[in-house]
Design an enzyme around this catalytic site. Structure first.
Site, PDB file in Angstrom:
ATOM      1  CG  ASN A 195      -6.729  -4.811   5.315  1.00 38.17           C
ATOM      2  OD1 ASN A 195      -7.477  -3.841   5.178  1.00 38.17           O
ATOM      3  ND2 ASN A 195      -5.477  -4.781   4.934  1.00 38.17           N
ATOM      4  NE  ARG A 203      -4.358   4.954   4.586  1.00 37.36           N
ATOM      5  CZ  ARG A 203      -4.562   3.875   3.834  1.00 37.36           C
ATOM      6  NH1 ARG A 203      -3.547   3.104   3.491  1.00 37.36           N
ATOM      7  NH2 ARG A 203      -5.781   3.564   3.435  1.00 37.36           N
TER       8      ARG A 203
END
Length: 362
Positions: free
Chosen positions: A93, A231
């Site tokens: 990020n 994920r």
């Protein structure tokens, strides 16, 4: 002339006073504050106060934690939990790279040695975090929990890798954004060496099918270099999203080698082959105010799926159960509306490609 000069000074003075007053930054993201404020603002007392906060929260190893709004009041309790958890420093990020660029901006006007020291400490963190094969993990040190073992993967996701590469490129090229830091030749040489290793890793991780170069996965195994899972709903795949900025990075390199040229051409061909024409991706709120998404016909527009199956080359979608589905409509509402499944960003590559070909006389 004197009157004109007086008016000019008055206007400049008023603007400076306005900028130097405490701005209300609460509605802005940290990325916006760090990168996109008026150039004059980075000379203000408010910018300096924020820079001091950035330095205060630099981790011992040199990087920064993610999703921290340094322009807002830091929740000491939450920060203590983050540090205790072992999550640590990261490139995810925009973390670390964003803080480095911010400190460089403030240093231009306030040449406080601690800002340069923090920048160089973070630079050394980047060098330390780089694998021998040239890649970077999402977190360094790697997060201890087995549930996030993918944090050790070479991470292209969310441009973590590309952000680091552009920063290194700016350093070794002597970009004006870092001129005030007066970085010595050794730092620039180290940046160039790390960048070149990073390019080699990009070439080594590019997925090859039947002898042809294609694109990349959002993350690759740090040992085998093969596409890796993140994920549950982020399975190994051809990435229609993360591959875009990787390709643009390669296209930004002057005098590209034959290997770089082949990598770009392979990626462009893949983008051309896998675009979904005359469709538009729409994310919206339904009648209940809940997030949702769909594909709708739109003449002349094109989209690409975020994930393409490594065997069939077709788009796929996953709920949190990790089961592949062939249509976004087959997903439950939570994942359908809560994740970005399509992108139009490959258009940037296709638009720039003819100019790149011409520039390099290919």
């Amino acid at each position: 002339m004197k009157k004109f000069r007086f008016l000019l000074y008055a206007i400049v003075g008023l603007n400076f006073v306005g900028l130097n007053a405490q701005q209300n930054l609460s509605s802005l993201s940290w990325n916006k504050v760090a990168n996109s404020m008026p150039a004059e603002w980075y000379a203000t007392d408010q910018a300096v106060q924020i820079a001091d906060t950035v330095v205060a929260y630099q981790t011992a190893i040199g990087g920064w934690t993610k999703n921290t709004g340094f322009h807002k009041k830091i929740n000491q309790e939450e920060m203590a939990k983050v540090r205790k958890s072992g999550i640590g420093a990261t490139f995810d990020n925009g973390a670390t790279v964003t803080e480095m660029r911010y400190l460089a901006k403030v240093y231009q006007s306030h040449k406080d040695a601690k800002y340069k020291e923090a920048f160089l400490k973070a630079f050394n963190y980047i060098l330390e975090a780089q694998y021998d094969n040239g890649g970077w993990p999402q977190f360094y040190p790697v997060r201890p929990s087995k549930s996030v073992s993918y944090s050790a993967c070479i991470t292209f996701n969310d441009n973590a890798y590309v952000n680091v590469m552009y920063l290194l490129k700016d350093i070794y090229e002597g970009n004006s954004c870092f001129a005030a830091l007066d970085l010595d030749d050794n730092v620039k040489k180290q940046a160039r060496a790390a960048f070149d290793k990073g390019v080699k890793c990009i070439l080594d991780t590019q997925i090859i099918v039947d002898g042809k170069r294609t694109v990349w996965c959002a993350q690759h195994d740090q040992n085998t270099l093969k596409p890796a899972k993140a994920r549950a709903y982020e399975l190994p795949s051809f990435s229609g999203a993360e591959s875009v900025n990787i390709t643009l990075l390669l296209m930004s390199i002057d005098n590209p080698t034959s290997d770089i040229v082949a990598a770009v051409k392979g990626a462009v061909e893949w983008f051309e082959t896998h675009k979904i024409a005359d469709m538009k991706y729409e994310r919206y709120r339904d009648e209940k105010g809940e997030k949702n998404a769909r594909l709708i016909p739109s003449k002349g527009m094109s989209v690409w799926a975020r994930f393409y199956d490594l065997d069939t080359g077709k788009p796929f979608f996953c709920d949190r159960d990790g089961v592949k589905r062939s249509s976004i409509g087959d997903l439950g509402k939570e994942r359908r509306g809560g994740y970005s499944w399509y992108t139009s960003s490959p258009e940037k590559v296709l638009k720039n490609y003819p100019k790149w070909i011409q520039k390099n006389n290919l």
